[in-house]
Design a protein around this motif. Structure first.
Motif, PDB file in Angstrom:
ATOM      1  N   SER A   1       0.826  -1.212   0.000  1.00  0.00           N
ATOM      2  CA  SER A   1       0.000   0.000   0.000  1.00  0.00           C
ATOM      3  C   SER A   1       0.859   1.261   0.000  1.00  0.00           C
ATOM      4  CB  SER A   1      -0.940   0.000   1.200  1.00  0.00           C
ATOM      5  OG  SER A   1      -0.217  -0.084   2.412  1.00  0.00           O
ATOM      6  N   PHE A   2       0.244   2.359  -0.437  1.00  0.00           N
ATOM      7  CA  PHE A   2       0.923   3.646  -0.509  1.00  0.00           C
ATOM      8  C   PHE A   2      -0.133   4.747  -0.563  1.00  0.00           C
ATOM      9  CE2 PHE A   2       0.322   1.940  -4.737  1.00  0.00           C
ATOM     10  CZ  PHE A   2      -0.294   2.979  -5.408  1.00  0.00           C
ATOM     11  N   THR A   3       0.335   5.977  -0.494  1.00  0.00           N
ATOM     12  CA  THR A   3      -0.562   7.133  -0.562  1.00  0.00           C
ATOM     13  C   THR A   3      -0.147   8.032  -1.717  1.00  0.00           C
ATOM     14  OG1 THR A   3      -0.896   7.088   1.835  1.00  0.00           O
ATOM     15  CG2 THR A   3      -1.471   9.126   0.684  1.00  0.00           C
ATOM     16  N   LEU A   4      -1.128   8.464  -2.492  1.00  0.00           N
ATOM     17  CA  LEU A   4      -0.902   9.389  -3.597  1.00  0.00           C
ATOM     18  C   LEU A   4      -1.364  10.778  -3.150  1.00  0.00           C
ATOM     19  CD1 LEU A   4       0.179   8.704  -6.445  1.00  0.00           C
ATOM     20  CD2 LEU A   4      -2.170   8.862  -7.280  1.00  0.00           C
ATOM     21  N   GLU A   5      -0.530  11.787  -3.418  1.00  0.00           N
ATOM     22  CA  GLU A   5      -0.836  13.126  -2.933  1.00  0.00           C
ATOM     23  C   GLU A   5      -0.715  14.140  -4.065  1.00  0.00           C
ATOM     24  OE1 GLU A   5       1.061  16.160   0.357  1.00  0.00           O
ATOM     25  OE2 GLU A   5       1.022  14.018   0.807  1.00  0.00           O
ATOM     26  N   ASP A   6      -1.735  14.990  -4.238  1.00  0.00           N
ATOM     27  CA  ASP A   6      -1.692  15.983  -5.313  1.00  0.00           C
ATOM     28  C   ASP A   6      -1.138  17.314  -4.812  1.00  0.00           C
ATOM     29  OD1 ASP A   6      -3.712  17.160  -3.854  1.00  0.00           O
ATOM     30  OD2 ASP A   6      -5.305  16.713  -5.303  1.00  0.00           O
ATOM     31  N   GLU A   7      -1.156  18.317  -5.697  1.00  0.00           N
ATOM     32  CA  GLU A   7      -0.576  19.615  -5.364  1.00  0.00           C
ATOM     33  C   GLU A   7      -1.334  20.327  -4.249  1.00  0.00           C
ATOM     34  OE1 GLU A   7      -0.533  21.694  -9.042  1.00  0.00           O
ATOM     35  OE2 GLU A   7       1.191  20.586  -9.835  1.00  0.00           O
ATOM     36  N   LYS A   8      -2.593  19.954  -4.073  1.00  0.00           N
ATOM     37  CA  LYS A   8      -3.412  20.576  -3.026  1.00  0.00           C
ATOM     38  C   LYS A   8      -3.377  19.766  -1.729  1.00  0.00           C
ATOM     39  CE  LYS A   8      -6.579  22.520  -6.442  1.00  0.00           C
ATOM     40  NZ  LYS A   8      -7.992  22.561  -6.927  1.00  0.00           N
ATOM     41  N   ASP A   9      -2.428  18.821  -1.657  1.00  0.00           N
ATOM     42  CA  ASP A   9      -2.248  17.958  -0.492  1.00  0.00           C
ATOM     43  C   ASP A   9      -3.445  17.045  -0.227  1.00  0.00           C
ATOM     44  OD1 ASP A   9       0.267  18.987   0.003  1.00  0.00           O
ATOM     45  OD2 ASP A   9      -0.504  20.607   1.255  1.00  0.00           O
ATOM     46  N   GLU A  10      -4.231  16.805  -1.260  1.00  0.00           N
ATOM     47  CA  GLU A  10      -5.326  15.839  -1.135  1.00  0.00           C
ATOM     48  C   GLU A  10      -4.741  14.436  -1.309  1.00  0.00           C
ATOM     49  OE1 GLU A  10      -9.819  15.021  -2.902  1.00  0.00           O
ATOM     50  OE2 GLU A  10      -8.659  16.762  -3.567  1.00  0.00           O
ATOM     51  N   LYS A  11      -5.121  13.521  -0.426  1.00  0.00           N
ATOM     52  CA  LYS A  11      -4.488  12.206  -0.403  1.00  0.00           C
ATOM     53  C   LYS A  11      -5.442  11.094  -0.846  1.00  0.00           C
ATOM     54  CE  LYS A  11      -1.287  13.507   3.273  1.00  0.00           C
ATOM     55  NZ  LYS A  11      -0.758  13.175   4.624  1.00  0.00           N
ATOM     56  N   TYR A  12      -4.855  10.112  -1.546  1.00  0.00           N
ATOM     57  CA  TYR A  12      -5.595   8.943  -2.027  1.00  0.00           C
ATOM     58  C   TYR A  12      -4.798   7.699  -1.637  1.00  0.00           C
ATOM     59  CZ  TYR A  12      -7.677  12.525  -5.040  1.00  0.00           C
ATOM     60  OH  TYR A  12      -8.291  13.654  -5.526  1.00  0.00           O
ATOM     61  N   MET A  13      -5.419   6.796  -0.919  1.00  0.00           N
ATOM     62  CA  MET A  13      -4.731   5.572  -0.484  1.00  0.00           C
ATOM     63  C   MET A  13      -5.095   4.402  -1.387  1.00  0.00           C
ATOM     64  SD  MET A  13      -4.858   5.750   3.677  1.00  0.00           S
ATOM     65  CE  MET A  13      -3.753   4.348   3.766  1.00  0.00           C
ATOM     66  N   PHE A  14      -4.089   3.593  -1.735  1.00  0.00           N
ATOM     67  CA  PHE A  14      -4.295   2.419  -2.588  1.00  0.00           C
ATOM     68  C   PHE A  14      -3.605   1.206  -1.979  1.00  0.00           C
ATOM     69  CE2 PHE A  14      -4.864   5.916  -5.556  1.00  0.00           C
ATOM     70  CZ  PHE A  14      -5.958   5.491  -6.303  1.00  0.00           C
ATOM     71  N   SER A  15      -4.224   0.054  -2.171  1.00  0.00           N
ATOM     72  CA  SER A  15      -3.629  -1.226  -1.745  1.00  0.00           C
ATOM     73  C   SER A  15      -3.749  -2.225  -2.886  1.00  0.00           C
ATOM     74  CB  SER A  15      -4.339  -1.770  -0.503  1.00  0.00           C
ATOM     75  OG  SER A  15      -4.124  -0.930   0.614  1.00  0.00           O
ATOM     76  N   PHE A  16      -2.659  -2.936  -3.154  1.00  0.00           N
ATOM     77  CA  PHE A  16      -2.634  -3.949  -4.209  1.00  0.00           C
ATOM     78  C   PHE A  16      -1.964  -5.213  -3.679  1.00  0.00           C
ATOM     79  CE2 PHE A  16      -2.726   0.131  -6.496  1.00  0.00           C
ATOM     80  CZ  PHE A  16      -3.853  -0.075  -7.291  1.00  0.00           C
ATOM     81  N   ASP A  17      -1.923  -6.240  -4.494  1.00  0.00           N
ATOM     82  CA  ASP A  17      -1.274  -7.482  -4.083  1.00  0.00           C
ATOM     83  C   ASP A  17       0.213  -7.272  -3.811  1.00  0.00           C
ATOM     84  OD1 ASP A  17      -3.387  -9.657  -4.349  1.00  0.00           O
ATOM     85  OD2 ASP A  17      -3.562  -8.651  -6.281  1.00  0.00           O
ATOM     86  N   LYS A  18       0.805  -6.351  -4.583  1.00  0.00           N
ATOM     87  CA  LYS A  18       2.228  -6.046  -4.398  1.00  0.00           C
ATOM     88  C   LYS A  18       2.509  -4.691  -5.019  1.00  0.00           C
ATOM     89  CE  LYS A  18       6.568  -7.389  -3.428  1.00  0.00           C
ATOM     90  NZ  LYS A  18       7.031  -7.769  -2.073  1.00  0.00           N
ATOM     91  N   VAL A  19       3.367  -3.908  -4.367  1.00  0.00           N
ATOM     92  CA  VAL A  19       3.787  -2.620  -4.916  1.00  0.00           C
ATOM     93  C   VAL A  19       5.294  -2.662  -5.144  1.00  0.00           C
ATOM     94  CG1 VAL A  19       3.899  -0.130  -4.582  1.00  0.00           C
ATOM     95  CG2 VAL A  19       1.951  -1.415  -3.683  1.00  0.00           C
TER      96      VAL A  19
END
Length: 442
Positions: free
Chosen positions: A31-49
């Protein structure tokens, strides 16, 4: 049924992106977190990163090796690489070069070849194997054979027992890894590529590699067939970033359209209500049609989402990851494809039936030729009138500018079936009129 395996891979920043802020924050290996220029965060989880420092071997070991080993056991498998243009899909699939000798830079394809022949050699004399290779690309919605460029519009058909088939595609029997890499190299050289502002050698087509592994168990007299499909998708593009014009722009439109069709299929597969049939638009593009067996069909499937870590590509990375997260909910099934050899009773019956069909076609041509030579127009008229009284219909066939009556009826099919079962004379029955016999051909 199990969910398909979905992984994400982050490539390192390139020279054009030097100094760009990153949009990813690591959590763990899944899992990891994606963050845009406005500091809005999106979390994702996959079988493997797989992060920027991951090795090519790491991707192969987790994503591909289990599927390759099962393909040798006659279980179909598919590996799809997806992402925006310039995200590292082709590098992941081919490596720096398909003939790369540096093990750190080898891609999935050369590792698959090595694994196939290594697995075959371990099985000893109890079973014999044949491996066939096919390569096609989907360019501007035409399926082109990369091993024979004269075949530039291959038809896609569906067979009840064998699934989706590419009619007339070149299949080359390969005997060792070196020979396989040679054909792969030549096929890749034929693939459509072009230069954009994001990529010096951007893939302008979806490329599909097909390995067919035939396994014959000598003692048990059975044959198993496993199909291993690797798909290097062309990348989604934004015209303002790629600077595409003219032909390249038309290619981009077609690529994006087919990827949209793939997204629609994923949505349809994962949004259907339980217990209700849901229409899946596989026929909306050549890509989705070919992948019909892989997506929710009789295949083990793995999807690798390739992404750029830089904020300038945030929206494309977010779209790619959302696609992967949706695909994670697809249920995939697999089965072992083992069949008895041709001398098996059912196979013999099928073979015999096909031979009989060919003989009957030849017989029909000879009969029609004799009718054409012997029957005059008045006799044909009398035959048509006689059969019309009994409820039969006549279809006229023009041969060499002369009319030959071919008699057919609604009851012909049933009579043919009865004849096939009771008299062991399949596909034909006859009616005698004076000195002539008219045959019904099933």
């Amino acid at each position: 049924m199990a969910n398909i395996c979905v992984c994400a891979r982050w490539r390192p920043s390139n020279l054009k992106e030097g100094g760009e802020a990153l949009c990813i924050a690591r959590s763990d290996s899944q899992s990891f977190t994606l963050e845009d220029e406005k500091d809005e965060k999106y979390m994702f989880s996959f079988d493997k990163v797989f992060y920027e420092d991951s090795e090519q071997a790491d991707v192969y070991e987790f994503l591909a090796r289990p599927i390759v080993r099962d393909a040798v056991k006659a279980i179909n498998g598919t590996i799809i690489v997806y992402g925006q243009t310039g995200a590292g899909k082709t590098y992941t699939m081919e490596g720096a070069n398909i003939r790369e000798t540096d093990s750190c830079k080898k891609g999935l394809l050369p590792r698959v070849v090595d694994e196939l022949f290594e697995a075959i050699n371990l099985h000893g004399e109890a079973s014999t194997y044949k491996i066939k290779l096919s390569m096609v690309e989907i360019y501007m919605e035409r399926v082109r054979d990369l091993l024979d460029l004269s075949k530039d519009n291959i038809l896609i058909k569906e067979h009840k027992g064998h699934g989706i088939l590419l009619c007339g595609v070149t299949e080359i029997l390969i005997s060792d890894g070196e020979e396989a890499l040679k054909f792969l190299y030549n096929g890749i050289a034929n693939r459509a590529v072009g230069e954009t502002q994001m990529n010096m050698a951007s893939s302008r087509s979806h490329c599909i590699y097909i390995f067919t592994i035939q396994k014959e168990l000598t003692n048990e007299k059975r044959v198993g067939t496993g199909k291993l499909v690797l798909v290097d998708l062309a990348g989604s593009e934004k015209v303002e970033k790629t600077g595409a014009e003219g032909r390249v722009l038309e290619e981009a439109k077609t690529i994006n359209k087919s990827l949209s069709a793939l997204g629609n299929v994923i949505n349809a597969l994962t949004s259907g209500q339980q217990g209700r049939a849901n229409h899946i638009p596989f026929r909306d593009s050549k890509l989705t049609r070919i992948l019909q067996d892989s997506l929710g069909g009789s295949s083990q499937t793995a999807l690798l989402c390739c992404c750029s870590p830089c904020r300038c590509n945030f929206s494309e990375s977010l779209s790619t990851l959302r696609f992967g997260a949706r695909a994670k909910h697809i249920k995939a099934s697999s089965r072992t494809d083992m069949k008895e050899e041709m001398h098996d009773k059912k196979q013999e019956t099928s073979s015999s039936a096909n031979d009989m069909k060919l003989k009957i076609v030849d017989l029909r041509e000879r009969i029609l030729k004799k009718l054409r030579e012997k029957l005059d127009a008045e006799t044909l008229k009398l035959i048509r009138e006689e059969f019309a009284l009994d409820g039969f219909s006549c279809e006229e066939v023009n041969l060499s500018h002369e009319e030959v009556a071919v008699i057919s009826s609604q009851g012909a099919e049933a009579e043919t079936h009865e004849s096939m079962e009771n008299h062991h004379s399949p596909f034909q029955c006859g009616i005698e009129i004076s000195s002539y016999t008219i045959f019904f051909i099933a």
